[in-house]
Design a protein around this motif. Structure first.
Motif, PDB file in Angstrom:
ATOM      1  N   MET A 252      11.688-134.823  -7.974  1.00  0.00           N
ATOM      2  CA  MET A 252      10.633-134.861  -8.952  1.00  0.00           C
ATOM      3  C   MET A 252       9.472-135.662  -8.374  1.00  0.00           C
ATOM      4  SD  MET A 252      10.643-136.444 -12.830  1.00  0.00           S
ATOM      5  CE  MET A 252      12.242-137.078 -12.545  1.00  0.00           C
ATOM      6  N   THR A 253       8.273-135.145  -8.568  1.00  0.00           N
ATOM      7  CA  THR A 253       7.080-135.806  -8.062  1.00  0.00           C
ATOM      8  C   THR A 253       6.562-136.802  -9.090  1.00  0.00           C
ATOM      9  OG1 THR A 253       6.501-133.818  -6.856  1.00  0.00           O
ATOM     10  CG2 THR A 253       4.759-135.422  -7.175  1.00  0.00           C
ATOM     11  N   LYS A 254       6.244-137.996  -8.632  1.00  0.00           N
ATOM     12  CA  LYS A 254       5.695-139.032  -9.508  1.00  0.00           C
ATOM     13  C   LYS A 254       4.175-139.026  -9.413  1.00  0.00           C
ATOM     14  CE  LYS A 254       9.595-141.747 -10.153  1.00  0.00           C
ATOM     15  NZ  LYS A 254      10.014-142.517 -11.248  1.00  0.00           N
ATOM     16  N   ILE A 255       3.521-139.325 -10.528  1.00  0.00           N
ATOM     17  CA  ILE A 255       2.060-139.392 -10.562  1.00  0.00           C
ATOM     18  C   ILE A 255       1.589-140.640  -9.822  1.00  0.00           C
ATOM     19  CG2 ILE A 255       0.073-139.750 -12.085  1.00  0.00           C
ATOM     20  CD1 ILE A 255       1.450-137.996 -14.136  1.00  0.00           C
ATOM     21  N   GLU A 256       0.606-140.461  -8.963  1.00  0.00           N
ATOM     22  CA  GLU A 256      -0.014-141.585  -8.267  1.00  0.00           C
ATOM     23  C   GLU A 256      -1.217-142.120  -9.038  1.00  0.00           C
ATOM     24  OE1 GLU A 256      -0.991-139.992  -4.456  1.00  0.00           O
ATOM     25  OE2 GLU A 256       1.102-139.909  -3.802  1.00  0.00           O
ATOM     26  N   THR A 257      -1.978-141.219  -9.655  1.00  0.00           N
ATOM     27  CA  THR A 257      -3.180-141.604 -10.377  1.00  0.00           C
ATOM     28  C   THR A 257      -3.179-140.955 -11.759  1.00  0.00           C
ATOM     29  OG1 THR A 257      -4.397-141.641  -8.297  1.00  0.00           O
ATOM     30  CG2 THR A 257      -5.703-141.609 -10.315  1.00  0.00           C
ATOM     31  N   VAL A 258      -3.211-141.765 -12.808  1.00  0.00           N
ATOM     32  CA  VAL A 258      -3.282-141.244 -14.175  1.00  0.00           C
ATOM     33  C   VAL A 258      -4.739-140.908 -14.473  1.00  0.00           C
ATOM     34  CG1 VAL A 258      -2.989-141.791 -16.626  1.00  0.00           C
ATOM     35  CG2 VAL A 258      -1.277-142.544 -14.958  1.00  0.00           C
TER      36      VAL A 258
ATOM     37  N   ASP B  57       0.880-138.609 -20.015  1.00  0.00           N
ATOM     38  CA  ASP B  57      -0.169-138.777 -19.017  1.00  0.00           C
ATOM     39  C   ASP B  57      -0.361-137.490 -18.243  1.00  0.00           C
ATOM     40  OD1 ASP B  57      -0.286-141.568 -19.526  1.00  0.00           O
ATOM     41  OD2 ASP B  57       1.310-141.936 -18.064  1.00  0.00           O
ATOM     42  N   LEU B  58      -1.603-137.135 -18.012  1.00  0.00           N
ATOM     43  CA  LEU B  58      -1.971-136.097 -17.059  1.00  0.00           C
ATOM     44  C   LEU B  58      -2.454-136.839 -15.829  1.00  0.00           C
ATOM     45  CD1 LEU B  58      -2.741-133.213 -16.127  1.00  0.00           C
ATOM     46  CD2 LEU B  58      -4.970-133.611 -17.229  1.00  0.00           C
ATOM     47  N   GLY B  59      -1.909-136.511 -14.683  1.00  0.00           N
ATOM     48  CA  GLY B  59      -2.303-137.215 -13.471  1.00  0.00           C
ATOM     49  C   GLY B  59      -2.238-136.309 -12.258  1.00  0.00           C
ATOM     50  N   MET B  60      -2.530-136.905 -11.120  1.00  0.00           N
ATOM     51  CA  MET B  60      -2.532-136.155  -9.871  1.00  0.00           C
ATOM     52  C   MET B  60      -1.752-136.889  -8.798  1.00  0.00           C
ATOM     53  SD  MET B  60      -6.370-134.673  -9.447  1.00  0.00           S
ATOM     54  CE  MET B  60      -5.866-133.446  -8.244  1.00  0.00           C
ATOM     55  N   THR B  61      -1.142-136.111  -7.957  1.00  0.00           N
ATOM     56  CA  THR B  61      -0.533-136.593  -6.729  1.00  0.00           C
ATOM     57  C   THR B  61      -0.998-135.627  -5.650  1.00  0.00           C
ATOM     58  OG1 THR B  61       1.367-137.523  -7.884  1.00  0.00           O
ATOM     59  CG2 THR B  61       1.645-137.049  -5.543  1.00  0.00           C
ATOM     60  N   GLY B  62      -1.695-136.178  -4.672  1.00  0.00           N
ATOM     61  CA  GLY B  62      -2.315-135.281  -3.695  1.00  0.00           C
ATOM     62  C   GLY B  62      -3.339-134.433  -4.432  1.00  0.00           C
TER      63      GLY B  62
ATOM     64  N   ALA C 222      -2.365-131.955  -6.557  1.00  0.00           N
ATOM     65  CA  ALA C 222      -1.648-131.255  -7.623  1.00  0.00           C
ATOM     66  C   ALA C 222      -1.623-132.079  -8.921  1.00  0.00           C
ATOM     67  CB  ALA C 222      -0.221-130.961  -7.176  1.00  0.00           C
ATOM     68  N   TYR C 223      -1.680-131.384 -10.048  1.00  0.00           N
ATOM     69  CA  TYR C 223      -1.625-132.012 -11.367  1.00  0.00           C
ATOM     70  C   TYR C 223      -0.179-132.123 -11.843  1.00  0.00           C
ATOM     71  CZ  TYR C 223      -6.619-131.184 -11.673  1.00  0.00           C
ATOM     72  OH  TYR C 223      -7.967-131.189 -11.431  1.00  0.00           O
ATOM     73  N   PHE C 224       0.125-133.226 -12.528  1.00  0.00           N
ATOM     74  CA  PHE C 224       1.455-133.449 -13.070  1.00  0.00           C
ATOM     75  C   PHE C 224       1.352-134.182 -14.408  1.00  0.00           C
ATOM     76  CE2 PHE C 224       2.108-133.180  -8.513  1.00  0.00           C
ATOM     77  CZ  PHE C 224       3.187-132.315  -8.421  1.00  0.00           C
ATOM     78  N   LEU C 225       2.432-134.134 -15.153  1.00  0.00           N
ATOM     79  CA  LEU C 225       2.566-134.891 -16.391  1.00  0.00           C
ATOM     80  C   LEU C 225       3.651-135.943 -16.219  1.00  0.00           C
ATOM     81  CD1 LEU C 225       2.620-132.027 -19.064  1.00  0.00           C
ATOM     82  CD2 LEU C 225       0.687-133.512 -18.484  1.00  0.00           C
ATOM     83  N   GLN C 226       3.557-136.995 -17.015  1.00  0.00           N
ATOM     84  CA  GLN C 226       4.633-137.967 -17.158  1.00  0.00           C
ATOM     85  C   GLN C 226       4.545-138.476 -18.598  1.00  0.00           C
ATOM     86  OE1 GLN C 226       3.806-140.937 -14.159  1.00  0.00           O
ATOM     87  NE2 GLN C 226       2.510-142.141 -15.525  1.00  0.00           N
TER      88      GLN C 226
ATOM     89  N   ASP D 274       8.538-137.146 -15.113  1.00  0.00           N
ATOM     90  CA  ASP D 274       9.071-138.497 -15.263  1.00  0.00           C
ATOM     91  C   ASP D 274       8.943-138.901 -16.744  1.00  0.00           C
ATOM     92  OD1 ASP D 274      10.099-140.999 -14.530  1.00  0.00           O
ATOM     93  OD2 ASP D 274       8.101-141.811 -14.166  1.00  0.00           O
ATOM     94  N   VAL D 275      10.069-139.260 -17.369  1.00  0.00           N
ATOM     95  CA  VAL D 275      10.078-139.650 -18.783  1.00  0.00           C
ATOM     96  C   VAL D 275      10.847-140.958 -18.902  1.00  0.00           C
ATOM     97  CG1 VAL D 275      10.805-139.026 -21.132  1.00  0.00           C
ATOM     98  CG2 VAL D 275      10.065-137.230 -19.531  1.00  0.00           C
ATOM     99  N   VAL D 276      10.257-141.911 -19.620  1.00  0.00           N
ATOM    100  CA  VAL D 276      10.919-143.175 -19.900  1.00  0.00           C
ATOM    101  C   VAL D 276      11.031-143.301 -21.417  1.00  0.00           C
ATOM    102  CG1 VAL D 276      10.763-145.690 -19.740  1.00  0.00           C
ATOM    103  CG2 VAL D 276      10.021-144.269 -17.822  1.00  0.00           C
TER     104      VAL D 276
END
Length: 151
Positions: free
Chosen positions: A1-7, A97-102, A104-108, A145-147
């Protein structure tokens, strides 16, 4: 699973689950969803139906509101299975959160659950069972990623 680097954006919703006065609201007021018991297609009372009050919420806010409403209903079912009476001030705070890694867009997401007056071990068991049965939790499990935190 990819983690967000920037929210880039966070959709936040607070859900209260107290019978006929249940609602999901965003922190900025753009989302105000009242939850009310409705009638399912089989004639039974449905757990929650949405009636949007404010226009133009973000996708993250809608997702947070929908997930929190579903999770709230799952908590109710899990408590009922265990014969636990939930407090009228049961509440959930869901942040998506909507964020990016590299590139690509991702949620957490983060879910804070408050079950005042219920023993911590009992509340933890109910929240865990709710997470296992909630369709939104199932859809996101292993995908973002969900906490989940009992507060």
């Amino acid at each position: 699973m990819t983690k967000i680097e920037t929210v880039l954006f966070t959709g936040k919703a607070h859900t209260t689950a107290s019978g006929g006065d249940s609602a999901s609201r965003s922190h900025d007021g753009r989302l105000d969803i009242k939850l009310s018991p409705g009638i399912a297609s089989n004639g039974a009372a449905a757990e929650h139906l949405f009636a949007a009050v404010q226009p133009h919420p973000t996708a993250e806010q809608l997702f947070a509101g929908a997930w929190s409403a579903c999770f709230s209903a799952a908590i109710g079912l899990a408590a009922k299975e265990r014969r636990v009476v939930l407090p009228p001030d049961l509440a959930l705070d869901v942040e998506v959160d909507l964020g990016m890694t590299g590139g690509a867009y991702f949620l957490q997401a983060r879910i804070d659950v408050s079950v005042p007056g219920v023993a911590r071990e009992v509340a933890e068991a109910i929240v865990h069972a709710a997470d296992e049965m909630c369709p939104y939790s199932k859809a996101t499990r292993g995908n973002i990623d969900v906490v989940i935190k009992l507060i």
